[in-house]
Design an enzyme around this catalytic site. Structure first.
Site, PDB file in Angstrom:
ATOM      1  CG  ASN A 211      -0.176  -0.191   2.483  1.00 39.11           C
ATOM      2  OD1 ASN A 211       0.616   0.838   2.784  1.00 39.11           O
ATOM      3  ND2 ASN A 211      -0.159  -1.275   3.408  1.00 39.11           N
ATOM      4  CE  LYS A 346      -8.407  -2.907  14.327  1.00 41.85           C
ATOM      5  NZ  LYS A 346      -7.745  -4.069  13.779  1.00 41.85           N
TER       6      LYS A 346
END
Ligand SMILES: Cc1cc2nc3c(=O)[nH]c(=O)nc-3n(C[C@H](O)[C@H](O)[C@H](O)COP(=O)(O)O)c2cc1C
Length: 405
Positions: A211, A346
Site C-alpha cells: 500500500n 479493537k
C-alpha cells in the site's frame, strides 16, 4: 526549524572529528540556532577558526585573554543566555578536564562557570584504546554522575586506521540529540513498541501487494517517543527512511512477520503504538517461482486473512494495564464514524484516525484522537509536531494510571 531562538555554545576540543563539527555547526544554524563557537588551542590545529566563523556567522573565541568582550570575561558572558553547551568533539583530555573541574582555558572555564540550568552535552571522539582506557571510562562515569549528557560515541572504522568504539556521532545524529535535549522527558523510564510502514505480501518472488504508506508517521512517532526519554523499538515494513537516532529497528516484510516480531518484543513494553498500514489479506498460495505471462490468461489470486496485530496485543493487556495500546486507522471517508467504531471493535483506549490519501507519503498530516470521552482533532501540521503531541497525550493518559508509576 527545530532550534529557532535557541543559543548554542559549540565547543571544539582537539580531535580529528573537528571536521564533523563544521557540518554540525551548519546543521545547527539551518535549524535556526544562533551558534557561538569556542575552540581549544588544540582544536585550532585540526580546523581553522575561519571556517567555524564562516559557518556560524560569528567571531570564534579561542583564548580566555581575548579582549573583545568589554569586561574581558567571555567565560561568563558567553554562557549567561545560552540554552545549551555542546562539546563536539570532546577529546579524552577535555573529558578529564570536565571531570575534575579544570579551568585552564576558555572552553573548560566556561563549562565550569555555566549556570546550573544550562545543559552540557559532550560528544566523545577518540581512538578505541583511548576510549576504553580505564582512566577515560572513570572520567566519563564522573561526567554522567555530574549530569553531563554523553552523546555516543559510535563504533566503526577510525581515522587512525583502527576499528572500534570512539567515533563521534554523525552530524545528523548529533543534531537529533541536540533537538531532543529540548523536549520534555515525559516518557522517561518507559519502553515503547511501535510498528510503522506498509507490509508487502508476495505473489511470487518478484511481485507482491502493498500500500502507499511511506512510514513517515510511524518513524516520527518513534523519534518523538525517543526524544521524550523512552526506550523505543520500531518494527518496520519496507521503507526508504533513516532510523531515528537511538531507536532499535527491526525490519520485516509481511504482516505475519510483523506479528511475529511484535510478539517477540512485546514483553515488558509499557506502550504499544500500531502505526503500520498492515495488509488485511495475504496471497493464500504465493508461487515459489515467477508466475509466467501466458497468452490471453490472467492469474487467479486467492487471498486469506492476515492476523490482526493490534487486536491480538490489546487482548493480551495485563492486569497492570500493560501495554497501553494505541492504534492508527487510515480511512478514505466517514473518519469520525469509522474511527470511533474501530476503537471499540479493537478494544483499545486510544485510536488515532487519519485520512489515507492525506497522509500516505506526505510530510504533513491531520489526526483525530478517539478515546472514551469522544474525539479531538489535532490540526494539520508536520508529522513530527503531531507525533510529539500524540506522545504527550499518551503520557498524560498513562500517568493517570497508578499502575504505570
Ligand atoms: C593527529 C592527532 C590526532 C588526535 N586525535 C585525537 C582524537 O581524535 N581524540 C582525542 O581525544 N585526542 C586526540 N588527539 C590528542 C589531543 O589532541 C590532545 O590530547 C590535546 O591535548 C587535546 O587538547 P584539548 O582537550 O585542550 O583540546 C590527537 C592528537 C593528534 C596529534
Amino acid at each position: 526549524m527545530e532550534l529557532t531562538g535557541k543559543k548554542i555554545v559549540l565547543g571544539l576540543s582537539g580531535g580529528v572529528a573537528c571536521y564533523k563539527a563544521a557540518e554540525l555547526c551548519r546543521g545547527l544554524t539551518k535549524e535556526g540556532a544562533s551558534v557561538q563557537v569556542v575552540m581549544t588551542d588544540a582544536a585550532t590545529h585540526f580546523i581553522t577558526p575561519v571556517t567555524m566563523q564562516a559557518l556560524s556567522g560569528k567571531s570564534v573565541f579561542t583564548d580566555q585573554w581575548d579582549p573583545r568582550v568589554p569586561n574581558n570575561m567571555a567565560h561568563i558572558d558567553v554562557t549567561r543566555d545560552a540554552d545549551a553547551i555542546v562539546i563536539a568533539p570532546c577529546s579524552a583530555d577535555f573529558i578529564r578536564k570536565l571531570a575534575h573541574g579544570a579551568c585552564d582555558d576558555l572552553l573548560s572555564t566556561l563549562c565550569v562557570a555555566r549556570p546550573r540550568h544550562v545543559p552540557l552535552l559532550a560528544a566523545p571522539a577518540m581512538n578505541v584504546e583511548m576510549w576504553t582506557n580505564p582512566a577515560t571510562q572513570r572520567n566519563v562515569q564522573q561526567l554522567r554522575e555530574d549530569g553531563i549528557h554523553i552523546l555516543g560515541p559510535a563504533a566503526g572504522a577510525q581515522a587512525c586506521g583502527e576499528v572500534g568504539m570512539g567515533r563521534m556521532l554523525e552530524p545528523a545524529d548529533m543534531l537529533e540529540e541536540i533537538v531532543a535535549a529540548f523536549q520534555p522527558k515525559v516518557m522517561a523510564g518507559k519502553r515503547i513498541l511501535i510498528t510503522a510502514g506498509p507490509t508487502f505480501e508476495p505473489i511470487d518472488p518478484v511481485r507482491g501487494i502493498t500500500n502507499l504508506s511511506s512510514g513517515k508517521m510511524g518513524y516520527a512517532v518513534a523519534r518523538a517517543a525517543r526524544e521524550a526519554g523512552a526506550e523505543v523499538t520500531l518494527i518496520s515494513g519496507p521503507t526508504a527512511l533513516a532510523t531515528p537516532h537511538g531507536v532499535h529497528r527491526v525490519d520485516v516484510q509481511t504482516a505475519q512477520q510483523m506479528m511475529d516480531a511484535v510478539n517477540q518484543a512485546i514483553t515488558g513494553q509499557h506502550v504499544f503504538i500500531a502505526v503500520a498500514a498492515v495488509a488485511d489479506w495475504r496471497v493464500a498460495n504465493p508461487s515459489t517461482q515467477k508466475v509466467k505471462k501466458t497468452e490471453g490468461g490472467t492469474p487467479h489470486i486467492a487471498f486469506e486473512q492476515n492476523p490482526d496485530i493490534l487486536a491480538t496485543i490489546a487482548a493480551r493487556t495485563t492486569l497492570a494495564g500493560h501495554p497501553y495500546c494505541v492504534g492508527f486507522a487510515a480511512e478514505s471517508e466517514n473518519l469520525l464514524e469509522y474511527g470511533a467504531a474501530k476503537r471499540e471493535r479493537k478494544g483499545i483506549p486510544l485510536l488515532v484516525g487519519n485520512i489515507g490519501h492525506h497522509t500516505f507519503g506526505q510530510d504533513d498530516n491531520t489526526i483525530v484522537l478517539f478515546d472514551e470521552q469522544g474525539h479531538t482533532i489535532l490540526p494539520r501540521a508536520d508529522k513530527l509536531t503531531l507525533a510529539r503531541q500524540l506522545i504527550s497525550e499518551i503520557s498524560k493518559r498513562i500517568n493517570k494510571h497508578s499502575l504505570f508509576q
